[in-house]
Design a protein around this motif. Structure first.
Motif, PDB file in Angstrom:
ATOM      1  N   GLU A 158      -5.366  -4.912  -3.685  1.00 22.37           N
ATOM      2  CA  GLU A 158      -4.054  -4.931  -3.021  1.00 22.37           C
ATOM      3  C   GLU A 158      -3.631  -6.376  -2.747  1.00 22.37           C
ATOM      4  OE1 GLU A 158      -3.641  -2.194   0.366  1.00 22.37           O
ATOM      5  OE2 GLU A 158      -1.705  -3.092   0.862  1.00 22.37           O
ATOM      6  N   PRO A 193       0.468   2.674   5.119  1.00 17.97           N
ATOM      7  CA  PRO A 193       1.705   2.984   4.376  1.00 17.97           C
ATOM      8  C   PRO A 193       1.920   2.007   3.215  1.00 17.97           C
ATOM      9  CG  PRO A 193       2.095   3.126   6.729  1.00 17.97           C
ATOM     10  CD  PRO A 193       0.695   2.593   6.567  1.00 17.97           C
ATOM     11  N   ASP A 194       1.615   0.733   3.449  1.00 18.30           N
ATOM     12  CA  ASP A 194       1.805  -0.252   2.370  1.00 18.30           C
ATOM     13  C   ASP A 194       0.856  -0.021   1.190  1.00 18.30           C
ATOM     14  OD1 ASP A 194       3.984  -1.615   3.318  1.00 18.30           O
ATOM     15  OD2 ASP A 194       2.786  -3.049   4.476  1.00 18.30           O
ATOM     16  N   THR A 195      -0.330   0.521   1.494  1.00 14.66           N
ATOM     17  CA  THR A 195      -1.253   0.823   0.387  1.00 14.66           C
ATOM     18  C   THR A 195      -0.596   1.835  -0.566  1.00 14.66           C
ATOM     19  OG1 THR A 195      -3.043   0.611   1.991  1.00 14.66           O
ATOM     20  CG2 THR A 195      -3.617   1.480  -0.173  1.00 14.66           C
ATOM     21  N   PHE A 196       0.023   2.857   0.036  1.00 11.96           N
ATOM     22  CA  PHE A 196       0.706   3.854  -0.804  1.00 11.96           C
ATOM     23  C   PHE A 196       1.886   3.226  -1.546  1.00 11.96           C
ATOM     24  CE2 PHE A 196      -1.323   6.911   2.192  1.00 11.96           C
ATOM     25  CZ  PHE A 196      -1.950   7.724   1.255  1.00 11.96           C
ATOM     26  N   ARG A 197       2.577   2.307  -0.888  1.00  8.58           N
ATOM     27  CA  ARG A 197       3.725   1.657  -1.558  1.00  8.58           C
ATOM     28  C   ARG A 197       3.260   0.857  -2.764  1.00  8.58           C
ATOM     29  NH1 ARG A 197       5.284   0.788   4.075  1.00  8.58           N
ATOM     30  NH2 ARG A 197       6.700   2.510   4.489  1.00  8.58           N
ATOM     31  N   VAL A 198       2.139   0.128  -2.579  1.00  5.83           N
ATOM     32  CA  VAL A 198       1.594  -0.648  -3.702  1.00  5.83           C
ATOM     33  C   VAL A 198       1.137   0.313  -4.802  1.00  5.83           C
ATOM     34  CG1 VAL A 198      -0.275  -2.188  -4.420  1.00  5.83           C
ATOM     35  CG2 VAL A 198       0.983  -2.660  -2.316  1.00  5.83           C
ATOM     36  N   ALA A 258       2.242   3.213  -5.437  1.00  6.21           N
ATOM     37  CA  ALA A 258       3.439   3.761  -6.097  1.00  6.21           C
ATOM     38  C   ALA A 258       3.995   2.756  -7.108  1.00  6.21           C
ATOM     39  CB  ALA A 258       4.496   4.109  -5.047  1.00  6.21           C
ATOM     40  N   ASP A 259       4.033   1.483  -6.726  1.00  8.78           N
ATOM     41  CA  ASP A 259       4.496   0.441  -7.663  1.00  8.78           C
ATOM     42  C   ASP A 259       3.614   0.417  -8.911  1.00  8.78           C
ATOM     43  OD1 ASP A 259       6.390  -0.296  -5.823  1.00  8.78           O
ATOM     44  OD2 ASP A 259       5.467  -2.231  -5.293  1.00  8.78           O
ATOM     45  N   GLU A 280       4.329   3.288 -11.091  1.00  7.53           N
ATOM     46  CA  GLU A 280       5.601   3.002 -11.756  1.00  7.53           C
ATOM     47  C   GLU A 280       5.402   2.022 -12.928  1.00  7.53           C
ATOM     48  OE1 GLU A 280       9.360   3.824  -9.529  1.00  7.53           O
ATOM     49  OE2 GLU A 280       8.888   1.736  -9.046  1.00  7.53           O
TER      50      GLU A 280
END
Ligand code: 5GP
Ligand code: MN
Length: 321
Positions: free
Chosen positions: A133, A172-177, A179-180, A183
């Motif tokens: 991360e 939450p940021d772990t999931f955002r990363v 998700a990126d 993607e």
């Protein structure tokens, strides 16, 4: 500690040694490979060198052939710049250290609370789930967007260190990363299959043996088990991958501290430690010169299995409420 300083370090050198800790896990490998992807994109030369033979389990990662052992790399010219990934101390990279030129500049990229800040530049955001991360954020800082190959390396690091998004380091940021990364092309199904559904027969049998070896102590709050030198030095054990074993001990109802012991040499026992709630295994490991995180740490105890277990239990006892 800043991402821009780390990016400046990368921009200011042309040839890098990349390395990580002995017995590398998916975060060590994923982070190092992610950095290499970025360096290649920036037109820099880099070599990933680990202490031992790169573990077979990560061979599904594209570009894994670039990851070499020290034995395969000893002819490389010494490096004046190095990036250490996921390694809390300079010694934990093992023999790869010998490839550094005297006075070499080191960028230290990690997330361990026990990191000794041994670099010229130290990027150690301990609140992040994984070194992968950290590397993702560094890659973005460098103005790059991962392609699929890079994204799969970083996704691997994240799921290994978060236990597939289960541990308390999952933010939450772990999931955002994550998700990126999906993607960008990372395939969660392919990665999970490669990591968790391709166990050797030997690994599954050894897990059974570990589970049978478990004992509980302190009224069921501590579970400890492990393997002696004879099993560890057998040919059978060469096909065993023990990543995740200790979590089976921690998954027992009522257990707050779990330990998986391996007598890796006669009179030398490695301990993998895990904790729940308010027990700090980083502090416990540090008694024996090890470290890690509050909830996941490791150390080497200079004693045979039975004595190592007794010494560990004694230290745990001092720390139990
Ligand atoms: P594992 O039990 O999965 O090998 O390690 C758990 C965590 O503790 C990882 O983050 C790992 O890097 C760290 N760790 C394991 N052994 C040692 C050790 O001997 N010294 C230090 N400083 N950290 C360790
Ligand atoms: Mn890590």
């Amino acid at each position: 500690m800043s991402f821009s300083e780390a990016a400046a370090f990368i921009r200011s050198h042309g040839r890098f040694l990349l390395t990580s800790h002995v017995n590398p896990d998916g975060d060590a490998i994923g982070a190092a490979m992610g950095i290499q992807w970025a360096l290649t994109r920036l037109g820099k030369e880099s070599h990933i060198v680990l202490d031992g033979k790169p573990p077979e389990i990560f061979a599904f990662l594209e570009g894994y052939g670039q990851v070499k052992s020290f034995a395969e790399s000893s002819s490389l010219a010494p490096f004046t710049a190095a990036i250490f990934a996921d390694s809390p101390t300079i010694e934990r990279v093992g023999s790869a250290f010998r490839l550094l030129a005297p006075g070499a500049a080191i960028l230290n990229v990690d997330h361990h609370i026990s990191n000794e800040n041994f670099g010229q530049v130290n990027l150690i955001p301990v609140e992040l789930s994984s070194s992968a991360e950290v590397v993702y954020r560094l890659i973005r800082e460098l103005g790059l967007t991962p392609d699929r190959a890079c994204a799969e390396c970083l996704y691997t690091g994240i799921i290994i260190d978060t236990g597939r998004f289960r541990f308390s380091n999952t933010s939450p940021d772990t999931f955002r990363v994550a998700a990126d990364l999906v993607e960008a092309g990372a395939r969660p199904d392919r990665i999970s299959e490669a990591l968790y559904e391709r166990n050797t027969f030997h690994t599954v049998q050894a897990l059974g043996k570990f589970i049978e070896s478990l004992e509980t102590h302190f009224g069921g709050k501590v579970a400890v088990g492990g393997f002696g030198a004879e099993f560890i030095s057998s040919d059978f054990y060469k096909k065993v991958e023990t990543e995740g074993f200790v979590n089976h001990a921690l998954a027992i109802k009522g257990v707050e501290v779990a330990a998986f012991l391996r007598e890796v040499d006669k009179g030398k026992t490695r301990a993998s430690l895990r904790a729940r709630a308010d027990f700090d295994v980083n502090a416990l490991a540090s008694v024996f010169g090890g470290g890690g995180h509050a909830k996941a740490a490791g150390c080497t105890i200079p004693a045979p299995l039975a004595e190592a277990k007794a010494r560990l239990l004694e230290e745990i006892g001092k720390r139990m409420r």
